[in-house]
Design an enzyme around this catalytic site. Sequence first.
Site, mmCIF file in Angstrom:
data_model
loop_
_atom_site.group_PDB
_atom_site.id
_atom_site.type_symbol
_atom_site.label_atom_id
_atom_site.label_comp_id
_atom_site.label_asym_id
_atom_site.label_seq_id
_atom_site.Cartn_x
_atom_site.Cartn_y
_atom_site.Cartn_z
ATOM 1 N N THR A 122 0.848 -1.191 0.000
ATOM 2 C CA THR A 122 0.000 0.000 0.000
ATOM 3 C C THR A 122 0.880 1.235 0.000
ATOM 4 O OG1 THR A 122 -1.775 1.188 1.159
ATOM 5 C CG2 THR A 122 -0.201 -0.005 2.529
ATOM 6 N N HIS A 174 2.269 -11.356 14.537
ATOM 7 C CA HIS A 174 3.305 -11.906 15.410
ATOM 8 C C HIS A 174 3.022 -13.358 15.805
ATOM 9 C CE1 HIS A 174 6.860 -11.704 17.626
ATOM 10 N NE2 HIS A 174 6.555 -10.847 18.582
#
Length: 436
Positions: A354, A407
């Site tokens: 992006t 994560h």
Amino acid sequence: MSEVKVPELAESITEATITQWMKSEGDAVTQGEVLAELETDKVNMEIMAEQDGRLEKILRGPGETVQVGEVVAVLKEISEGKAASPEEKAPLSEEKAASTKNKDIVSPKGETLHSPGSETGGEEAFSFRAASPAARKLARERSIRLDSVKSHDPLGRISIDDIKASSEASQKAAPARPAGASNQQQATTPANPKPEVKPTSSDRPIEHIPMSRRRQTIANRLVQVQQNTAMLTTFNEVDMTAILDVRKRRQEKFVEQHGVKLGFMSFFTKAVIGALKAFPLLNAEIKGEEFLVKKFYDIGIAVAADEGLVVPVVREADRLSFAELEQEIANLAKKARDNKLSLSELQGGTFTITNGGIFGSLLSTPILNLPQVGILGMHKIQLRPVAIDKERMENRMMMYIALSYDHRIVDGKEAVSFLARVKELLEDPETLLLEG
């Protein structure tokens, strides 16, 4: 009589919202003609007439949510072997058009709905000039008649740009409001039928704008990301001097050979793919108690459209050249802005890029595009002083880059190393060519 039903939309989409009817009750229609427009979570679609006939009754009106397979109208068939009467084929007379224009539709819920040709429903329905669904929607939102829009297309088709140009011209031509004019006088100007301004108890105006189906979906997915992932972001910066030099030297010949400009996105796509090959868990997703590591590279490119951010996917991007990447990205971006993306072009990406820099963003935290576990954010290129060695400082064109990652599957060391690899490849563009 035959039923007009909501067509199959996609495997993951079961409902849609009717944005407008292109035909009124009593209108003659031909096979393949657009009857109504639908808005889904991702793209806009159309309901087509499956045969010739006359639109006998509209059962569901604009703004109503409908399910796949639901009957939304009834079509009266023209008898087989019987030619349509002049009344069916001829254009509406002024008297009949006026009566149809003032005709209301009553939904099964007992609500009175204005017909597409009513004063509050958008008179452009009686102008049968060719226009895309996105252009019609924008015209409706800005209260612009299609027959008043000047088209720049050789075939006379109306685009979003034509609607915007007409809107700007109308605003410039509108007389300035005299000082001291009352709110009553201002209210005589035709208003957008959707947004509604309601006075509060303190008489301060507030505009109430209903969220579109796509905006609701975007909002829900963003909340879902925050609730269902362990998202972290790491940052780095890239010296863009080498890429800018390549573009400056090669741009003219590149355009001449390929008909498209050499932009930044092809460099970043190549660099991301190189880093994904070195750190494959960024090209994976979590499903249950498994990691699904993908051995292909379908890269999503975020595009800002009028209805909100969409992420079309460049398939097998690792097999495309710089020119092919630029051509495919430009094609998908144009489709996104014209609201012509298909569902297949929005599904199945493995990683997303992006670019907030085109809007001036210096630094930001991109949000994951589920079920992907990584997204790279590009930012504004800015001239900054950089230490070359202990003695020298130089002004260099620098860009901050950001990697948001899940994560649960990607450790910090791997994320930081991934971003460092992207930086390394971008600062030495020749490596992108040598390593494919």
